[in-house]
Enzyme design. Sequence first.
Site, PDB file in Angstrom:
ATOM      1  N   GLN A  14       0.983  -1.701  -0.133  1.00 23.36           N
ATOM      2  CA  GLN A  14       0.094   0.239   0.046  1.00 23.36           C
ATOM      3  C   GLN A  14       0.914   0.815   0.380  1.00 23.36           C
ATOM      4  OE1 GLN A  14      -4.094   0.338   2.333  1.00 23.36           O
ATOM      5  NE2 GLN A  14      -2.610   1.937   3.705  1.00 23.36           N
ATOM      6  N   GLY A  15       0.769   2.230  -0.963  1.00 24.63           N
ATOM      7  CA  GLY A  15       1.425   3.124  -1.177  1.00 24.63           C
ATOM      8  C   GLY A  15       0.565   4.537  -0.356  1.00 24.63           C
ATOM      9  N   TYR A  16       0.843   4.639   0.262  1.00 32.27           N
ATOM     10  CA  TYR A  16      -0.531   5.662   0.837  1.00 32.27           C
ATOM     11  C   TYR A  16       0.652   6.929   1.680  1.00 32.27           C
ATOM     12  CZ  TYR A  16      -5.162   3.781   0.419  1.00 32.27           C
ATOM     13  OH  TYR A  16      -6.355   3.781  -0.040  1.00 32.27           O
ATOM     14  N   SER A  17       1.466   6.270   2.489  1.00 31.52           N
ATOM     15  CA  SER A  17       1.639   7.560   3.850  1.00 31.52           C
ATOM     16  C   SER A  17       3.408   8.323   3.481  1.00 31.52           C
ATOM     17  CB  SER A  17       2.589   6.552   5.489  1.00 31.52           C
ATOM     18  OG  SER A  17       0.985   6.188   6.105  1.00 31.52           O
TER      19      SER A  17
ATOM     20  N   SER B 228       4.374  -1.652   4.090  1.00 31.49           N
ATOM     21  CA  SER B 228       4.499  -2.551   5.145  1.00 31.49           C
ATOM     22  C   SER B 228       4.769  -3.954   3.501  1.00 31.49           C
ATOM     23  CB  SER B 228       2.976  -3.197   5.275  1.00 31.49           C
ATOM     24  OG  SER B 228       2.826  -2.383   6.725  1.00 31.49           O
TER      25      SER B 228
ATOM     26  N   GLU C 106      -9.779  -1.491   5.657  1.00 30.16           N
ATOM     27  CA  GLU C 106      -8.889  -1.551   7.090  1.00 30.16           C
ATOM     28  C   GLU C 106      -9.228  -3.017   7.855  1.00 30.16           C
ATOM     29  OE1 GLU C 106      -4.563  -0.616   7.330  1.00 30.16           O
ATOM     30  OE2 GLU C 106      -6.798   0.987   7.630  1.00 30.16           O
TER      31      GLU C 106
ATOM     32  N   SER D 264      -3.310   6.726  13.901  1.00 27.13           N
ATOM     33  CA  SER D 264      -2.840   8.099  15.141  1.00 27.13           C
ATOM     34  C   SER D 264      -3.459   7.774  15.903  1.00 27.13           C
ATOM     35  CB  SER D 264      -1.988   8.720  14.674  1.00 27.13           C
ATOM     36  OG  SER D 264      -2.375   9.840  14.041  1.00 27.13           O
TER      37      SER D 264
END
Length: 382
Positions: free
Chosen positions: A115-118, A150, A234, A359
Amino acid sequence: MDFGFSEEDEGFRAEARTWLAANADPVTDRRTWERTLGRSGWIGIGWPESGYGNRSATLTQQVVWAEEYARSPAPPRSGHIGENLLAPTLITHGTDEQKSRFLPPIAAGEELWCQGYSEPGAGSDLAGVRTVAVREGEGYRISGQKIWTSLAHEADWCFVLARTDPGSRRHHGLSFLLVPMDQPGRIEVRPIRQMTGTSDFNEVFFDGAYARVEHVVGGEGQGWRVAMSLLGFERGVSTLAQQIGFAEELAAVVQAAVHSGAVQDPVVRSRLVRQWAELRTMRRHALRTLGGSADPGAPSVAKLLWAGWHQRLGELAMQVRGAAATVGPSDWSPSAPYELDAGQHLFLFSRADTIYGGSDQVQRTIIAERVLGLPREPKGAV
């Protein structure tokens, strides 16, 4: 939700338990294991559509499978990001061609995803994406950096949230792109060494990486809508499986308290009982909201519950062992790698629980704004 298991569910449980007992091997190569699961149809049983090589299962049977898997000696999953995040998103937003191309390899355990998010500097602010994708012919050239990715070192594909409108701000002008990871010189993966000594997360650098135009999910500029939909998948059945692992960790902490004598301390006993009671409460909450909740804050409540609980368990794991918790194995030498025991690993890894996956601050903001109707948090200049 009055949650219970039917006779049919218990038959499904027996089938799952028997298969896992015959096939699960904790030392099996993880990619090989994904293919083993795929050949028997155990990947994608929670998808709202079957027919891609997966078997269909009711919601309660999905819970049964998740719990039996957590109790088995099977290795950790490498394919869960594709199975539990991308696949339901494609089923909801993807074209027929995208479903036909990507769902069968996921169900077969043949293609792994990350997953390419953050991104660095954005923290949990997903709308702060700075990775850009520029249209070039029949595709896009992607440049930027993602972090805390991850399994990027194992993945064949990455779904990337990138800015396709250069003049856009915040959640506008984003697109959801499916990007092949095998692009030497265009994609670099750097493992991030953690306090535990392991490297589960990675930095990913895109330097003109290519994505085809037909691999944009939901349409150009609709990335925010698709990304938010994905985050809704998720937390679900997997939360209940996670709690099986939590229960095993709690049992180990109780055993350590008995062994060290710390259980004689009434404060420690009280904390142990509280951890047990809170874990039972989390299970009831997960079951109550599993069938679909009208409460938009339910996923955020769940994340706040388990993240804080798991951190407190890590702290308790150290407390019950006293000074012994701070030292390594007796046979350690400077020439050998330092090995953490299970309790030490629990404590160090759980420091991140209130950060990853959204968070605690972000979850509280969601609850405040979307559930309680409080004024929106002021945003800085963008």
